[in-house]
Motif scaffolding. Structure first.
Motif, PDB file in Angstrom:
ATOM      1  N   ARG A  83      -5.851  15.680   2.938  1.00  0.00           N
ATOM      2  CA  ARG A  83      -5.327  14.347   2.592  1.00  0.00           C
ATOM      3  C   ARG A  83      -5.898  13.257   3.512  1.00  0.00           C
ATOM      4  NH1 ARG A  83       1.112  12.855   3.020  1.00  0.00           N
ATOM      5  NH2 ARG A  83       0.893  10.635   2.630  1.00  0.00           N
ATOM      6  N   VAL A 134      -5.041   5.152   7.859  1.00  0.00           N
ATOM      7  CA  VAL A 134      -3.762   5.622   7.321  1.00  0.00           C
ATOM      8  C   VAL A 134      -2.655   5.435   8.343  1.00  0.00           C
ATOM      9  CG1 VAL A 134      -4.608   7.335   5.686  1.00  0.00           C
ATOM     10  CG2 VAL A 134      -4.274   7.972   8.053  1.00  0.00           C
ATOM     11  N   ASN A 168       0.740   5.706  -0.281  1.00  0.00           N
ATOM     12  CA  ASN A 168      -0.070   6.917  -0.343  1.00  0.00           C
ATOM     13  C   ASN A 168       0.852   8.129  -0.278  1.00  0.00           C
ATOM     14  OD1 ASN A 168      -1.416   8.998   1.948  1.00  0.00           O
ATOM     15  ND2 ASN A 168      -2.650   8.542   0.170  1.00  0.00           N
ATOM     16  N   SER A 217       0.848  -1.192   0.000  1.00  0.00           N
ATOM     17  CA  SER A 217       0.000   0.000   0.000  1.00  0.00           C
ATOM     18  C   SER A 217       0.884   1.243   0.000  1.00  0.00           C
ATOM     19  CB  SER A 217      -0.872  -0.059   1.244  1.00  0.00           C
ATOM     20  OG  SER A 217      -1.330   1.218   1.569  1.00  0.00           O
ATOM     21  N   GLU A 246      -1.900   3.231   3.312  1.00  0.00           N
ATOM     22  CA  GLU A 246      -3.321   3.519   3.488  1.00  0.00           C
ATOM     23  C   GLU A 246      -4.103   2.239   3.189  1.00  0.00           C
ATOM     24  OE1 GLU A 246      -5.248   7.270   2.265  1.00  0.00           O
ATOM     25  OE2 GLU A 246      -6.033   6.101   0.615  1.00  0.00           O
ATOM     26  N   ARG A 304      -2.857   5.388  -3.547  1.00  0.00           N
ATOM     27  CA  ARG A 304      -3.575   6.635  -3.882  1.00  0.00           C
ATOM     28  C   ARG A 304      -2.521   7.730  -3.936  1.00  0.00           C
ATOM     29  NH1 ARG A 304      -5.969  10.916  -0.752  1.00  0.00           N
ATOM     30  NH2 ARG A 304      -5.610   9.757   1.164  1.00  0.00           N
ATOM     31  N   THR A 313       1.195  12.586  -1.598  1.00  0.00           N
ATOM     32  CA  THR A 313       0.615  13.767  -2.233  1.00  0.00           C
ATOM     33  C   THR A 313       1.733  14.695  -2.686  1.00  0.00           C
ATOM     34  OG1 THR A 313      -1.321  13.599  -0.836  1.00  0.00           O
ATOM     35  CG2 THR A 313      -0.925  15.737  -1.828  1.00  0.00           C
ATOM     36  N   ASN A 362       3.569   5.769   5.235  1.00  0.00           N
ATOM     37  CA  ASN A 362       2.976   6.160   3.947  1.00  0.00           C
ATOM     38  C   ASN A 362       2.024   5.111   3.397  1.00  0.00           C
ATOM     39  OD1 ASN A 362       4.710   8.517   3.705  1.00  0.00           O
ATOM     40  ND2 ASN A 362       6.319   7.008   3.452  1.00  0.00           N
TER      41      ASN A 362
END
Ligand code: SF4
Length: 238
Positions: free
Chosen positions: A120, A132, A58, A56, A139, A91, A60, A137
């Motif tokens: 976020r 999360v 995640n 996983s 999710e 994501r 931004t 990092n």
């Protein structure tokens, strides 16, 4: 803000040869959201994304370089209605913002970055329980059987994220990328670590930490990422 541009390019390069679906954002597509996180019991869930040992990721990214010109959702791999078992999950969100002027108004830039980080972790699509782990990092998402029956898919969930981001005046365009292809998720893990160290360093800089590179634990990051040192030491390049 160009600090994340090389990671945006690297991430997009990893994805460029893979098949994807894309949908432009339309506010009316946004899946309904709740005010706070809900708990979905395992017996009410159809599967988990990024759970049961599946990878996983995640992260931004923020840019002002014109890399995202529309509000859009991308999907690599299976969509929610096609998934039958726990799967890998990523994501990634790329935010095209107006100039944050972090070199002249650090207080404003700091507040904007905090607001973006808040979004976020504070979108709660109904029937889509997000857990999360900011430190790793990761999710995980648990999807409720009833949400699946009502027609949930990643484009609607992505639209819910975009809708929330668009409430921030500094945000011009948003790209939300969902990935359920395990090989791709694995490839992006290292980028998540780099993003995290840049964001932590940036936050410390904007928070006003002393400019003493010789005794600073952030030095390896500043040595590698173009613009961080200049930002902290006062040259207007970031
Ligand atoms: S510029 Fe120097 S003092 Fe500032 S964060 Fe980077 S290494 Fe630390």
């Amino acid at each position: 803000m160009k600090l994340y541009d090389s990671i945006i390019d690297e991430s997009l390069k990893e994805l460029e040869t893979s098949r994807f679906s894309r949908q432009l954002y339309n506010e009316k597509d946004a899946w309904p959201t709740l005010e706070a996180s809900e708990f979905i019991m395992q017996r009410d869930a159809c599967f988990e994304l990024g759970g049961s040992g599946e990878p996983s990721v995640n992260y931004t990214l923020v840019t002002t370089s014109g890399k995202v010109t529309e509000d859009e959702v991308f999907l690599y791999g299976a969509d929610i209605p096609e998934i039958k078992k726990d799967m890998a999950f990523a994501r990634i969100v790329i935010l095209e913002t107006e100039d944050l002027k972090e070199d002249v108004d650090q207080e404003k830039a700091f507040q904007t970055i905090r607001n973006m980080e808040f979004v976020r972790y504070h979108v709660f699509p109904k029937g889509y329980m997000v857990r999360v782990s900011a430190s790793s990092n990761q999710e995980q998402v648990r999807i409720e059987k009833s949400a699946l029956k009502k027609g949930m898919n990643f484009f609607k969930v992505g639209a819910a994220y975009i809708k929330k981001y668009k409430e921030l005046p500094e945000i011009k365009n948003v790209r939300v990328i969902f990935i359920t292809d395990k090989e791709l998720v694995d490839k992006l893990k290292d980028n998540a670590k780099k993003v995290d160290s840049i964001t932590r360093t940036l936050t410390h800089i904007l928070d006003g930490m002393p400019t003493d590179c010789g005794h600073c634990s952030m030095k390896p990051v500043c040595d590698e990422v173009d613009g961080l040192k200049e930002l902290h030491l006062g040259k207007k390049k970031a």
